[in-house]
Structures are given as C-alpha cells and as structure tokens.
Design a protein around this motif. Structure first.
Motif, PDB file in Angstrom:
ATOM      1  N   ALA A   1      27.801  67.565 112.873  1.00  0.00           N
ATOM      2  CA  ALA A   1      27.871  67.828 114.315  1.00  0.00           C
ATOM      3  C   ALA A   1      26.756  68.730 114.819  1.00  0.00           C
ATOM      4  CB  ALA A   1      29.228  68.438 114.656  1.00  0.00           C
ATOM      5  N   LYS A   2      26.009  69.366 113.927  1.00  0.00           N
ATOM      6  CA  LYS A   2      24.931  70.258 114.346  1.00  0.00           C
ATOM      7  C   LYS A   2      23.623  69.516 114.616  1.00  0.00           C
ATOM      8  CE  LYS A   2      26.804  74.197 111.785  1.00  0.00           C
ATOM      9  NZ  LYS A   2      26.557  75.192 110.709  1.00  0.00           N
ATOM     10  N   SER A   3      23.552  68.262 114.210  1.00  0.00           N
ATOM     11  CA  SER A   3      22.308  67.508 114.345  1.00  0.00           C
ATOM     12  C   SER A   3      22.199  66.832 115.705  1.00  0.00           C
ATOM     13  CB  SER A   3      22.225  66.437 113.253  1.00  0.00           C
ATOM     14  OG  SER A   3      21.078  65.631 113.427  1.00  0.00           O
ATOM     15  N   ASN A   4      20.985  66.815 116.254  1.00  0.00           N
ATOM     16  CA  ASN A   4      20.722  66.079 117.495  1.00  0.00           C
ATOM     17  C   ASN A   4      20.045  64.739 117.217  1.00  0.00           C
ATOM     18  OD1 ASN A   4      21.815  68.166 118.949  1.00  0.00           O
ATOM     19  ND2 ASN A   4      19.869  69.011 119.617  1.00  0.00           N
ATOM     20  N   GLU A   5      19.937  64.380 115.933  1.00  0.00           N
ATOM     21  CA  GLU A   5      19.327  63.112 115.546  1.00  0.00           C
ATOM     22  C   GLU A   5      20.399  62.048 115.325  1.00  0.00           C
ATOM     23  OE1 GLU A   5      16.039  62.661 115.503  1.00  0.00           O
ATOM     24  OE2 GLU A   5      15.828  64.751 116.147  1.00  0.00           O
TER      25      GLU A   5
ATOM     26  N   SER B   1      21.976  59.135 113.375  1.00  0.00           N
ATOM     27  CA  SER B   1      21.954  58.529 112.049  1.00  0.00           C
ATOM     28  C   SER B   1      21.938  57.005 112.169  1.00  0.00           C
ATOM     29  CB  SER B   1      23.169  58.984 111.240  1.00  0.00           C
ATOM     30  OG  SER B   1      23.163  60.385 111.059  1.00  0.00           O
ATOM     31  N   THR B   2      21.469  56.341 111.118  1.00  0.00           N
ATOM     32  CA  THR B   2      21.376  54.889 111.125  1.00  0.00           C
ATOM     33  C   THR B   2      22.079  54.305 109.909  1.00  0.00           C
ATOM     34  OG1 THR B   2      19.261  54.917 109.934  1.00  0.00           O
ATOM     35  CG2 THR B   2      19.176  54.946 112.349  1.00  0.00           C
ATOM     36  N   ASN B   3      22.307  53.000 109.985  1.00  0.00           N
ATOM     37  CA  ASN B   3      22.946  52.265 108.895  1.00  0.00           C
ATOM     38  C   ASN B   3      22.577  50.794 109.068  1.00  0.00           C
ATOM     39  OD1 ASN B   3      25.392  50.613 107.724  1.00  0.00           O
ATOM     40  ND2 ASN B   3      25.564  52.648 106.806  1.00  0.00           N
TER      41      ASN B   3
ATOM     42  N   ASN C   1      27.160  60.086 115.758  1.00  0.00           N
ATOM     43  CA  ASN C   1      27.319  60.388 114.335  1.00  0.00           C
ATOM     44  C   ASN C   1      28.782  60.525 113.933  1.00  0.00           C
ATOM     45  OD1 ASN C   1      24.527  60.367 113.982  1.00  0.00           O
ATOM     46  ND2 ASN C   1      24.329  62.546 114.436  1.00  0.00           N
ATOM     47  N   GLY C   2      29.607  61.025 114.855  1.00  0.00           N
ATOM     48  CA  GLY C   2      31.036  61.090 114.588  1.00  0.00           C
ATOM     49  C   GLY C   2      31.632  59.701 114.413  1.00  0.00           C
ATOM     50  N   PHE C   3      31.215  58.764 115.255  1.00  0.00           N
ATOM     51  CA  PHE C   3      31.685  57.379 115.117  1.00  0.00           C
ATOM     52  C   PHE C   3      31.328  56.835 113.735  1.00  0.00           C
ATOM     53  CE2 PHE C   3      30.384  52.932 115.090  1.00  0.00           C
ATOM     54  CZ  PHE C   3      31.560  52.287 115.458  1.00  0.00           C
ATOM     55  N   MET C   4      30.091  57.069 113.329  1.00  0.00           N
ATOM     56  CA  MET C   4      29.656  56.560 112.029  1.00  0.00           C
ATOM     57  C   MET C   4      30.494  57.156 110.894  1.00  0.00           C
ATOM     58  SD  MET C   4      25.504  56.369 112.384  1.00  0.00           S
ATOM     59  CE  MET C   4      25.356  55.835 110.671  1.00  0.00           C
ATOM     60  N   LYS C   5      30.732  58.455 110.950  1.00  0.00           N
ATOM     61  CA  LYS C   5      31.539  59.091 109.915  1.00  0.00           C
ATOM     62  C   LYS C   5      32.956  58.529 109.914  1.00  0.00           C
ATOM     63  CE  LYS C   5      33.206  63.508 108.136  1.00  0.00           C
ATOM     64  NZ  LYS C   5      33.304  64.971 108.352  1.00  0.00           N
ATOM     65  N   GLY C   6      33.541  58.366 111.117  1.00  0.00           N
ATOM     66  CA  GLY C   6      34.880  57.816 111.198  1.00  0.00           C
ATOM     67  C   GLY C   6      34.972  56.406 110.640  1.00  0.00           C
ATOM     68  N   PHE C   7      33.874  55.664 110.775  1.00  0.00           N
ATOM     69  CA  PHE C   7      33.850  54.287 110.260  1.00  0.00           C
ATOM     70  C   PHE C   7      33.602  54.267 108.752  1.00  0.00           C
ATOM     71  CE2 PHE C   7      32.525  49.888 109.765  1.00  0.00           C
ATOM     72  CZ  PHE C   7      33.364  49.230 110.657  1.00  0.00           C
TER      73      PHE C   7
ATOM     74  N   ALA D   1      35.767  63.235 118.716  1.00  0.00           N
ATOM     75  CA  ALA D   1      35.989  62.094 119.606  1.00  0.00           C
ATOM     76  C   ALA D   1      35.355  60.831 119.030  1.00  0.00           C
ATOM     77  CB  ALA D   1      35.414  62.385 120.986  1.00  0.00           C
ATOM     78  N   GLY D   2      34.132  60.977 118.505  1.00  0.00           N
ATOM     79  CA  GLY D   2      33.471  59.842 117.866  1.00  0.00           C
ATOM     80  C   GLY D   2      34.196  59.395 116.611  1.00  0.00           C
ATOM     81  N   GLU D   3      34.640  60.359 115.821  1.00  0.00           N
ATOM     82  CA  GLU D   3      35.368  60.021 114.586  1.00  0.00           C
ATOM     83  C   GLU D   3      36.618  59.197 114.884  1.00  0.00           C
ATOM     84  OE1 GLU D   3      35.389  62.874 110.982  1.00  0.00           O
ATOM     85  OE2 GLU D   3      35.422  64.166 112.750  1.00  0.00           O
ATOM     86  N   LEU D   4      37.347  59.575 115.933  1.00  0.00           N
ATOM     87  CA  LEU D   4      38.589  58.869 116.254  1.00  0.00           C
ATOM     88  C   LEU D   4      38.344  57.391 116.542  1.00  0.00           C
ATOM     89  CD1 LEU D   4      40.447  61.501 118.470  1.00  0.00           C
ATOM     90  CD2 LEU D   4      41.132  60.682 116.209  1.00  0.00           C
ATOM     91  N   ILE D   5      37.333  57.100 117.364  1.00  0.00           N
ATOM     92  CA  ILE D   5      37.088  55.682 117.660  1.00  0.00           C
ATOM     93  C   ILE D   5      36.438  54.972 116.467  1.00  0.00           C
ATOM     94  CG2 ILE D   5      37.082  55.899 120.165  1.00  0.00           C
ATOM     95  CD1 ILE D   5      34.000  55.867 120.056  1.00  0.00           C
ATOM     96  N   GLY D   6      35.736  55.720 115.628  1.00  0.00           N
ATOM     97  CA  GLY D   6      35.205  55.127 114.400  1.00  0.00           C
ATOM     98  C   GLY D   6      36.317  54.726 113.444  1.00  0.00           C
ATOM     99  N   GLN D   7      37.295  55.618 113.294  1.00  0.00           N
ATOM    100  CA  GLN D   7      38.442  55.314 112.439  1.00  0.00           C
ATOM    101  C   GLN D   7      39.218  54.121 112.968  1.00  0.00           C
ATOM    102  OE1 GLN D   7      40.546  59.030 112.541  1.00  0.00           O
ATOM    103  NE2 GLN D   7      39.066  60.088 111.233  1.00  0.00           N
TER     104      GLN D   7
END
Length: 332
Positions: free
Chosen positions: A183-187, A189-191, A170-176, A134-140
């Motif tokens: 997907a296993k991490s609860n942390e 990510s930053t950029n 994190n999915g959003f970040m990857k999609g972007f 879901a995050g990847e889709l909106i990131g893309q």
C-alpha cells in the motif's frame, strides 16, 4: 472576511447570513471539486457536523481535479479568515505540501480526507478508506466469481502516480492472488493476466473509451477492474455496444448511490463502499476538539469499507444492495 473568488477556484463562506459565537471554532474544508457527488456528500457531512457542534465552516472547491493552484489559494484565504483546522482532499499530493507546512507553522492543523498527502506525514492526520483493502475485497470477489477459469483482465485505472489509484489497483491484484506492491507504493504492479490497462481519470466517458481500446487490443477480456463506478458504467457501455456485456465481470470501488443501483441492475458485480460523510464529520469534530483543548489528532484513521453485491460468494464477506443503498452517498 470573505474568501476571494478566482477564475479557477470557487470559494465561499459556509453559512452566510447565520450568526456565530465570537469564539466559534473556524474550520475549513477544501475538496477537489464541487460537482463530484462524493465531494458534495463530504461537504454536507461537514456542514451538518459543524452546525451540530457550533463551528463556523469555510468551504472551497476546485474547478477540476488537479487544481493545486486553487487549493493553495484556498489555504491562504482560510488561514487569513481565522481557520485553525483545515480538512483537505489533496488534488496534488506532493505539490500542496509546502503550503500545508507554511500554514502549520502558523498553528493550523491539517487533516487529509480520502486522499493522503505525499508524504502522508505532511498532514497531521488522515481520515480515509483503506483503499488497498477496498481493492483487495473486489479482487477476492473476482477470484471467487471466476472460479478458476482463465482470465484476461482489463484495468481501468485513475492516472499515473496517484496514490489512491495505485492502492486500489495493487490491492485488487493481491486480493486476486497476484504478486503486487504494498500500500505504500505509487507504482502500478503488472501481471501477464492483465492484457490491457487504461487511464480513466474516474470519468465515465474516458472509461468507455478505455474499454473500447482494450476490446480492440484483446476481444477476449472477461474481467474488468475499474477505479470507480463512473468508469465502470463507461466500461459497461463499451461492452454492451460490442455485444459482450453478459460475458464479462465488472468490479469497482466507491459505493455511491448510482453505483449501488448498477450493482442491483447487474451492471457491476460488486463494489467496495466507502463513507465520505463519516470522514468529514470526524474531521470537523477533531477540529472543534483542537480549538477547545489544543489537542491535535494524529496518524491514520480507517473510516471503513464494505463489499456490496447481490451475488454473495463463499469466503468473501459482503452486504447486499439494500444495505448499500441505505449507506450510499450522492443522489438516489
């Protein structure tokens, strides 16, 4: 047997006054709250499927998100009332595990809906949206919409340590196209492109406050990721008050009816739609199967996610708001 009521937890037997067969499968549903339209829809889906399959449904809901003590009480009450399957959206993914294990030792099957336990294997099965996808889709979508322009991103997250919040973030970040944890991490990510982050708790008022604070930190923000559509609505109000609503792209996740309306109105550019009614119906069906055959469902079942937007972009799969409205949940 009636379920107890406590000052912090509302629990009731669904279908009061209706007759059930003596051997009707007893299934419990425990949601985080009974006010969030997402969980209200989930309950309706479970009730409809239970009625269709001749099951007796017990339901309970916490006063607030995070009411682990209430969920513990609900599990104990439902086991005492004869439930052999309990569907649960865990308020505290770790703290609920000992209570789940205690009930499992008595032969109760647990299916987590929407949110996993921690560890995921603590429940027999998980029926949920792939929140990372879901995050990847909106990131893309956001990446395509920004068309290579420099971005300053505000992230309106859920709250620290929440697996759903981390997966969507994190999915959003990857999609972007940014490096991000899996997907296993609860942390989270930053950029460097993320110039501000705020915890919205999925709440509109907190989303608005978070966006106001982010604009004070960097007035040049031009892209906003939001954990859900109430947070997105709050972000829009803050941007509108600052006269910036036309120059900032907002993307979100959920697919509730109000959220889809906000996509149609241009408040949200795109949202990833999930399907709580389907999760609940599948959970009840699995519970009835277990009662009749002793066969337990296992592992993760992806209940689907669809990008909803009225401004489709090349290379990003999506459906329009007509489809989103037909499939949405909550009040239309």
């Amino acid at each position: 047997m009636k379920l107890k009521h406590t000052t912090v937890f509302a629990a009731l037997l669904a279908g009061a006054g209706l007759a059930f067969a003596a051997d009707a499968p007893v299934i419990g549903l425990i949601t985080k709250t009974d006010t969030n339209p997402y969980f209200v829809t989930m309950k309706k889906g479970a009730e409809a499927q239970a009625a269709k399959l001749g099951a007796k449904l017990l339901t309970a809901a916490g006063r607030i998100d995070g009411d682990n003590a209430g969920q513990v009480t609900a599990i104990e009450n439902m086991v005492a009332a004869g439930a052999k399957t309990i569907l649960i959206t865990p308020s505290d993914a770790k703290a609920i595990v000992p209570s789940i294990q205690k009930a499992q030792a008595q032969g109760v099957m647990f299916i987590a809906l929407d949110s996993p336990t921690d560890p995921v294997s603590a429940a027999n099965a998980l029926f949920a949206t792939n929140n990372y996808t879901a995050g990847e889709l909106i990131g893309q979508y956001a990446k395509a919409a920004m068309a290579g322009k420099p971005v300053k991103i505000a992230m309106l997250d859920l709250f620290p340590g929440n697996p759903v919040g981390a997966q969507r973030h994190n999915g959003f970040m990857k999609g972007f196209g940014m490096a991000a944890a899996d997907a296993k991490s609860n942390e989270l990510s930053t950029n460097p492109a993320i110039v501000c982050s705020a915890d919205s708790y999925g709440d509109q008022a907190k989303g608005q406050t978070g966006m106001e604070n982010c604009l004070q930190k960097d007035p040049g923000i031009n892209l906003v990721y939001t954990i859900n559509e109430p947070a997105a609505a709050g972000a829009y109000q803050a941007l509108k008050a600052a006269g910036k609503e036309k120059g900032v792209l907002i993307v979100s996740i959920d697919g509730g009816c109000k959220g889809v309306e906000n996509v149609k109105a241009g408040v949200i550019a795109a949202t990833s739609q999930q399907y709580p009614l389907k999760m609940a119906a599948m959970g009840v069906e699995a519970g009835v199967t277990y009662a009749k055959t002793g066969k337990k469902v296992q592992g993760y079942t992806d209940t689907g996610v669809t990008l909803i937007t009225d401004k489709p972009l090349a290379g990003v799969s999506s459906r329009d708001t007509k489809y989103g409205s037909d499939m949405c949940w909550g009040n239309k």
